[in-house]
Design a protein around this motif. Structure first.
Motif, PDB file in Angstrom:
ATOM      1  N   GLU A 189       0.799  -1.220   0.000  1.00 41.75           N
ATOM      2  CA  GLU A 189       0.000   0.000   0.000  1.00 41.75           C
ATOM      3  C   GLU A 189       0.835   1.275   0.000  1.00 41.75           C
ATOM      4  N   TRP A 190       2.165   1.127  -0.048  1.00 42.07           N
ATOM      5  CA  TRP A 190       2.991   2.326  -0.041  1.00 42.07           C
ATOM      6  C   TRP A 190       2.908   3.038  -1.383  1.00 42.07           C
ATOM      7  N   ARG A 191       3.244   4.309  -1.372  1.00 42.64           N
ATOM      8  CA  ARG A 191       3.045   5.154  -2.543  1.00 42.64           C
ATOM      9  C   ARG A 191       4.363   5.781  -3.000  1.00 42.64           C
ATOM     10  N   GLU A 192       4.377   6.221  -4.242  1.00 40.90           N
ATOM     11  CA  GLU A 192       5.539   6.889  -4.815  1.00 40.90           C
ATOM     12  C   GLU A 192       6.009   8.011  -3.889  1.00 40.90           C
ATOM     13  N   GLY A 193       7.308   8.014  -3.637  1.00 47.21           N
ATOM     14  CA  GLY A 193       7.882   9.030  -2.770  1.00 47.21           C
ATOM     15  C   GLY A 193       8.012   8.623  -1.321  1.00 47.21           C
ATOM     16  N   ASP A 194       7.357   7.535  -0.923  1.00 51.63           N
ATOM     17  CA  ASP A 194       7.567   7.026   0.428  1.00 51.63           C
ATOM     18  C   ASP A 194       9.029   6.608   0.582  1.00 51.63           C
ATOM     19  N   GLU A 195       9.518   6.664   1.826  1.00 51.36           N
ATOM     20  CA  GLU A 195      10.952   6.460   2.053  1.00 51.36           C
ATOM     21  C   GLU A 195      11.224   5.256   2.955  1.00 51.36           C
ATOM     22  N   ILE A 196      12.345   4.621   2.676  1.00 54.27           N
ATOM     23  CA  ILE A 196      12.841   3.479   3.453  1.00 54.27           C
ATOM     24  C   ILE A 196      14.251   3.820   3.905  1.00 54.27           C
ATOM     25  N   LEU A 197      14.535   3.629   5.179  1.00 51.13           N
ATOM     26  CA  LEU A 197      15.890   3.816   5.686  1.00 51.13           C
ATOM     27  C   LEU A 197      16.537   2.466   5.935  1.00 51.13           C
ATOM     28  N   VAL A 198      17.716   2.271   5.373  1.00 52.11           N
ATOM     29  CA  VAL A 198      18.557   1.126   5.661  1.00 52.11           C
ATOM     30  C   VAL A 198      19.886   1.670   6.177  1.00 52.11           C
ATOM     31  N   THR A 199      20.791   0.800   6.594  1.00 56.25           N
ATOM     32  CA  THR A 199      22.048   1.290   7.143  1.00 56.25           C
ATOM     33  C   THR A 199      23.240   0.745   6.373  1.00 56.25           C
ATOM     34  N   LYS A 200      24.356   1.436   6.526  1.00 54.70           N
ATOM     35  CA  LYS A 200      25.602   0.991   5.909  1.00 54.70           C
ATOM     36  C   LYS A 200      26.284  -0.102   6.731  1.00 54.70           C
ATOM     37  N   LEU A 201      25.591  -0.555   7.766  1.00 56.89           N
ATOM     38  CA  LEU A 201      26.103  -1.666   8.578  1.00 56.89           C
ATOM     39  C   LEU A 201      25.452  -2.988   8.194  1.00 56.89           C
ATOM     40  N   ASP A 202      24.458  -2.928   7.300  1.00 55.88           N
ATOM     41  CA  ASP A 202      23.618  -4.084   7.009  1.00 55.88           C
ATOM     42  C   ASP A 202      24.260  -5.109   6.084  1.00 55.88           C
ATOM     43  N   HIS A 203      23.874  -6.356   6.256  1.00 51.10           N
ATOM     44  CA  HIS A 203      24.012  -7.405   5.244  1.00 51.10           C
ATOM     45  C   HIS A 203      23.050  -7.068   4.114  1.00 51.10           C
ATOM     46  N   ASP A 204      23.399  -7.422   2.891  1.00 55.62           N
ATOM     47  CA  ASP A 204      22.596  -6.987   1.757  1.00 55.62           C
ATOM     48  C   ASP A 204      21.205  -7.606   1.726  1.00 55.62           C
ATOM     49  N   ALA A 205      20.980  -8.671   2.479  1.00 60.89           N
ATOM     50  CA  ALA A 205      19.638  -9.255   2.543  1.00 60.89           C
ATOM     51  C   ALA A 205      18.662  -8.347   3.269  1.00 60.89           C
ATOM     52  N   ASN A 206      19.169  -7.327   3.961  1.00 58.05           N
ATOM     53  CA  ASN A 206      18.301  -6.328   4.572  1.00 58.05           C
ATOM     54  C   ASN A 206      18.399  -4.995   3.836  1.00 58.05           C
ATOM     55  N   VAL A 207      18.959  -5.041   2.613  1.00 53.53           N
ATOM     56  CA  VAL A 207      19.076  -3.859   1.763  1.00 53.53           C
ATOM     57  C   VAL A 207      18.428  -4.100   0.404  1.00 53.53           C
ATOM     58  N   SER A 208      18.893  -5.127  -0.302  1.00 50.24           N
ATOM     59  CA  SER A 208      18.409  -5.360  -1.673  1.00 50.24           C
ATOM     60  C   SER A 208      16.904  -5.596  -1.769  1.00 50.24           C
ATOM     61  N   PRO A 209      16.261  -6.307  -0.832  1.00 51.88           N
ATOM     62  CA  PRO A 209      14.803  -6.419  -0.928  1.00 51.88           C
ATOM     63  C   PRO A 209      14.118  -5.056  -0.951  1.00 51.88           C
ATOM     64  N   TRP A 210      14.644  -4.106  -0.187  1.00 54.41           N
ATOM     65  CA  TRP A 210      14.074  -2.758  -0.176  1.00 54.41           C
ATOM     66  C   TRP A 210      14.391  -2.018  -1.474  1.00 54.41           C
ATOM     67  N   LEU A 211      15.598  -2.230  -1.998  1.00 53.66           N
ATOM     68  CA  LEU A 211      15.950  -1.589  -3.269  1.00 53.66           C
ATOM     69  C   LEU A 211      15.051  -2.081  -4.394  1.00 53.66           C
ATOM     70  N   GLU A 212      14.761  -3.378  -4.393  1.00 57.65           N
ATOM     71  CA  GLU A 212      13.892  -3.926  -5.440  1.00 57.65           C
ATOM     72  C   GLU A 212      12.455  -3.420  -5.291  1.00 57.65           C
ATOM     73  N   LEU A 213      11.985  -3.349  -4.065  1.00 54.71           N
ATOM     74  CA  LEU A 213      10.651  -2.801  -3.825  1.00 54.71           C
ATOM     75  C   LEU A 213      10.588  -1.340  -4.264  1.00 54.71           C
ATOM     76  N   ALA A 214      11.640  -0.593  -3.933  1.00 59.20           N
ATOM     77  CA  ALA A 214      11.681   0.813  -4.320  1.00 59.20           C
ATOM     78  C   ALA A 214      11.704   0.964  -5.834  1.00 59.20           C
ATOM     79  N   HIS A 215      12.417   0.082  -6.510  1.00 55.60           N
ATOM     80  CA  HIS A 215      12.482   0.118  -7.967  1.00 55.60           C
ATOM     81  C   HIS A 215      11.099  -0.074  -8.577  1.00 55.60           C
ATOM     82  N   ASP A 216      10.330  -0.996  -8.023  1.00 54.39           N
ATOM     83  CA  ASP A 216       9.024  -1.329  -8.585  1.00 54.39           C
ATOM     84  C   ASP A 216       7.947  -0.302  -8.256  1.00 54.39           C
ATOM     85  N   LYS A 217       8.095   0.387  -7.121  1.00 59.90           N
ATOM     86  CA  LYS A 217       7.020   1.273  -6.664  1.00 59.90           C
ATOM     87  C   LYS A 217       7.441   2.741  -6.575  1.00 59.90           C
ATOM     88  N   ASP A 218       8.623   3.066  -7.117  1.00 61.52           N
ATOM     89  CA  ASP A 218       9.114   4.450  -7.107  1.00 61.52           C
ATOM     90  C   ASP A 218       9.220   5.001  -5.686  1.00 61.52           C
TER      91      ASP A 218
END
Length: 387
Positions: free
Chosen positions: A104-133
């Motif tokens: 239900e999130w909308r274009e322009g909504d924001e997700i914060l991840v950290t530079k301490l993360d394993h990519d399994a807690n980063v890339s899923p968000w990047l892919e979601l962001a790619h699909d939903k702007d």
């Protein structure tokens, strides 16, 4: 000074895998498994192998096992059994649950991840962001690899939908201030989404005390089988529409997010792994690991560059380092030949390595868990000195 009495040799006797001339410092990639976990998996196949919902003995036994696994998961996570979700692994669960959360999130909504993360807690968000702007923003870390909470506070806004963070870094071992991160996220109206994969073998998880909304971990990192485990707050799960087939039941609550037939034999192994940890106790595990971690840090040769905190305060016993003049792969290969299993590269901690200037070279990683010994640590240090 700890007063805990701990018999590491008695613990090691429970592992057939440790009866070889190889010292396992590769726990961050997956720990060894005690024999009782192996026996539980085998026993399931011999005595209970069936799918659920059948009107016969083995199916009923499997249903009882699934119920027991949920109870065990609740105890391990500090949650209700209904809030537990099983899956193939952490990454698979992360991709599925992030997609569900963001329906239900909308274009322009924001997700914060950290530079301490394993990519399994980063890339899923990047892919979601790619699909939903959506926008993904990275919270920085300090030079000592601790999370920059001021940067987190600055980056929060009324558009922030989730703050995703690790409980402990799989690369440099740094712990995060879970309660403070959760407080900041909730004050901004965002979800607090924790990756406890690396923390799992090092200390107790309590999602209720931490007040996180979602937490994901991996039993194969805490002496169990290859499996993923997640917690979702009941009030949150009730609002999510799961991706599932129509005939799949709507109860238990967490089960709505499990696709297809579970790996029942691995649930048996998971139960045995948690019982194994309980038989030793977190106090003993933490005290032993701290002692060995201090031994490792004190004994590091001068030609070794350590990345991360220089003491055991604020970290678990996972260490990233490089040896002067040696490529990481060469270092790890030589140590492997000498009988010490370590990792090298970025271990999927992409942003950590970028931040440390190790994007191309990576680092060597030695991870200590409770079945390691002082002699193994001393041997590893001697092998590093001899490189």
């Amino acid at each position: 000074m700890s007063t805990v009495t701990y018999d590491v040799e008695a613990v090691r006797a429970r592992y057939s895998a440790l009866r070889r001339p190889l010292a396992f410092f590769d726990g961050p990639g997956g720990t060894q498994v005690p024999d009782e976990v192996i026996d539980a998996v085998s026993s399931y196949y011999r005595e209970s192998n069936a799918n659920v919902s059948g009107p016969y003995e083995t199916s009923r036994r499997t249903e009882a096992l699934v119920a027991q696994a949920r109870m065990t998961a609740g105890e391990f996570l500090g949650s209700s059994p209904d809030e537990a979700i099983f899956g193939a692994n952490m990454s698979t669960l992360a991709f599925a649950l992030t997609r569900t959360a963001g329906r239900e999130w909308r274009e322009g909504d924001e997700i914060l991840v950290t530079k301490l993360d394993h990519d399994a807690n980063v890339s899923p968000w990047l892919e979601l962001a790619h699909d939903k702007d959506l926008a993904v923003r990275f919270v920085d870390i300090n030079d000592d690899t601790t999370l920059d909470l001021d940067d987190l506070d600055r980056k929060l806004s009324d558009r922030t939908r989730v703050v995703a963070f690790p409980v402990a870094s799989n690369a440099v071992g740094t712990l995060t201030d879970v309660r403070r991160i959760v407080e900041l996220a909730h004050d901004a109206g965002a979800l607090a989404w924790a990756d406890a994969v690396h923390y799992g073998p090092h200390g107790p998880i309590d999602v209720t005390d931490w007040d996180v909304d979602v937490l994901i971990c991996s039993p194969y990192k805490f002496f169990g089988p290859h499996l993923g485990l997640a917690f979702g707050r009941a009030e949150l799960l009730e609002t999510w529409r799961p991706y599932k087939v129509r005939p799949a039941p709507d109860t238990p609550l967490g089960g709505r997010f499990e696709t297809g037939t579970l790996a029942h034999e691995l649930l048996a192994g998971f139960v045995a792994a948690v019982e194994y940890i309980e038989s030793i106790g977190w106090e003993s595990i933490k005290a032993h690991e701290r002692t060995l971690g201090e031994r490792f840090l004190t004994g590091l040769p001068e030609n070794v560059k350590l990345y991360g905190l220089p003491t055991m305060d604020g970290r678990v016993a996972t260490f990233a380092f490089n040896v002067d003049g040696l490529p990481t792969q060469e270092t790890a290969t030589r140590l492997g030949k000498a009988g010490y299993a370590v990792w090298e590269g970025n271990y999927y901690a992409v942003e950590v390595m970028k931040r440390l200037g190790l994007e191309k070279s990576g680092a060597v990683r030695a991870g200590i868990v409770h079945y390691n010994t002082a002699d193994e640590v001393d041997g590893l240090l001697a092998a590093i000195s001899a490189l």
